[in-house]
Design a protein around this motif. Structure first.
Motif, mmCIF file in Angstrom:
data_model
loop_
_atom_site.group_PDB
_atom_site.id
_atom_site.type_symbol
_atom_site.label_atom_id
_atom_site.label_comp_id
_atom_site.label_asym_id
_atom_site.label_seq_id
_atom_site.Cartn_x
_atom_site.Cartn_y
_atom_site.Cartn_z
ATOM 1 N N ILE A 50 10.049 52.332 15.769
ATOM 2 C CA ILE A 50 9.156 52.567 16.614
ATOM 3 C C ILE A 50 9.614 52.694 18.223
ATOM 4 O O ILE A 50 9.530 53.577 18.994
ATOM 5 C CB ILE A 50 8.289 51.294 16.848
ATOM 6 N N SER A 51 10.800 51.518 18.440
ATOM 7 C CA SER A 51 11.581 51.324 19.697
ATOM 8 C C SER A 51 12.185 52.928 20.146
ATOM 9 O O SER A 51 12.337 53.247 21.040
ATOM 10 C CB SER A 51 12.230 50.365 19.813
ATOM 11 N N ASP A 52 12.798 53.325 18.753
ATOM 12 C CA ASP A 52 13.789 54.543 19.186
ATOM 13 C C ASP A 52 12.715 55.762 19.325
ATOM 14 O O ASP A 52 13.105 56.604 19.989
ATOM 15 C CB ASP A 52 14.545 54.925 17.880
ATOM 16 N N CYS A 53 11.570 55.856 18.582
ATOM 17 C CA CYS A 53 10.687 56.873 18.780
ATOM 18 C C CYS A 53 9.944 56.945 20.273
ATOM 19 O O CYS A 53 10.032 57.839 20.995
ATOM 20 C CB CYS A 53 9.373 56.679 17.879
ATOM 21 N N LEU A 54 9.802 55.647 20.753
ATOM 22 C CA LEU A 54 9.225 55.637 22.273
ATOM 23 C C LEU A 54 10.382 55.991 23.057
ATOM 24 O O LEU A 54 10.117 56.635 23.979
ATOM 25 C CB LEU A 54 8.990 54.044 22.290
ATOM 26 N N ARG A 55 11.425 55.490 22.729
ATOM 27 C CA ARG A 55 12.795 55.834 23.921
ATOM 28 C C ARG A 55 13.118 57.268 23.756
ATOM 29 O O ARG A 55 13.184 58.019 24.923
ATOM 30 C CB ARG A 55 14.071 55.234 23.307
ATOM 31 N N GLN A 56 13.112 58.138 22.405
ATOM 32 C CA GLN A 56 13.454 59.492 22.816
ATOM 33 C C GLN A 56 12.160 60.057 23.094
ATOM 34 O O GLN A 56 12.636 61.281 23.636
ATOM 35 C CB GLN A 56 13.467 59.876 21.167
#
Length: 311
Positions: free
Chosen positions: A59-65
């Protein structure tokens, strides 16, 4: 002889006609789409990304990207379909729900309906809205999946420039039938989830109300809480079916090119990919979304309906 109370009740029944449910549903749909779409974008991207070459680690990586590469607008990618769709969907949802209550219970007044009947009416509503919701979700999923394909497949270019372009091309190649890709999975999900959705919301309103209080007159904070709990009940028990639906609606539009031949085949393949956990990919952002989005939806509906009933 008609009493003053009877006249008031007659007036309320007149203003609680389908037109009030429709207009209140329009406002609830707008609020739900604006609040919930960013969470839904994350959910669909996590659900539909390739298992062998995932674009996001979580989730956090999806938000960041998404934030880095697309900005805030990336979270609203494909919102054209939900904005238009949510307005129609929620208007139809509350109108059909009101009519189902009237037919099965003899009244639309939630204060006069036994709690178990709300679950029954919810199932009926879920079946009624499935054709509309399936179309909306199909085009939304197609647009969001294109981004995943562009990032995971070198040289891939999306065939759709926007939602309208997607609608026109699918219609040209597959006709209206193409709009209902994944409909069987949508119907299966809605039949179960809508009963929990409406039942959970109405039970929450009942228990949050003061003794003898009209449940449609809850304070804003309690109304928001009841809506959030209804949404939580919806997703907590039926998310695996939503995962199947997203996979089918994000599949190729031509049957010969599709990975899944049916929703049963889709279940088998998804399970082979990652076992039970595969059906809960994207669950966290979905649950997080359900609280504010559904709190907004039900509260916007009730506030609008209450206002219209005073005219």
């Amino acid at each position: 002889m008609t009493t003053a109370v009877q006249k008031i009740e007659e007036h309320e029944r007149l203003l609680s006609a389908p037109v009030v449910n429709w207009l209140a549903g329009v406002m609830s749909g707008l609020g739900c789409a604006i609040v919930g779409h960013p969470f839904d974008t994350v959910k669909v991207r996590l659900q539909t990304q390739p298992t062998d070459k995932p674009v996001y680690s979580g989730i956090s990586d999806c938000l960041r990207q998404t934030c880095q590469k697309e900005g805030v607008g990336g979270f609203y990618r494909g919102i054209g379909s939900p904005i238009a769709g949510q307005v129609v969907l929620r208007a139809w949802q509350f109108t059909s729900y009101g009519e189902i209550k009237r037919i099965l219970c003899g009244t639309q007044d939630p204060n006069k309906i036994p709690l178990p009947m709300f679950f029954v009416c919810g199932v009926g509503m879920g079946i009624a809205i499935s054709p509309v919701e399936s179309i909306i979700d199909f085009f939304k999923s197609q647009m969001q999946v294109q981004y995943i394909k562009e990032k995971s497949t070198p040289g891939y270019k999306s065939p759709y420039s926007n939602v309208l372009d997607c609608v026109l091309k699918v219609s040209k190649e597959r006709g209206i039938r193409g709009w209902f890709q994944g409909y069987s999975a949508t119907l299966a999900r809605n039949s179960a989830s809508a009963g929990l959705y409406i039942g959970g919301f109405e039970c929450a309103r009942y228990y949050l109300a003061e003794p003898g209080q009209d449940v449609t007159k809850l304070s804003s904070s309690r109304a928001l809480l009841a809506g959030g709990l209804g949404g939580l009940a919806y997703w907590s028990f039926t998310f695996p079916l939503d995962c199947v639906k997203s996979a089918m609606q994000g599949d190729a539009i031509h049957p010969a090119d599709r990975r899944y031949s049916s929703w049963v085949d889709c279940i088998k393949q998804l399970y082979a990919e990652g076992g039970v956990s595969r059906f809960f990919r994207g669950y966290t952002p979905c649950v997080v979304r359900s609280l504010p989005a559904n709190a907004t939806l039900f509260t916007a509906y009730q506030v609008t309906a209450n206002f219209l009933n005073t005219l």
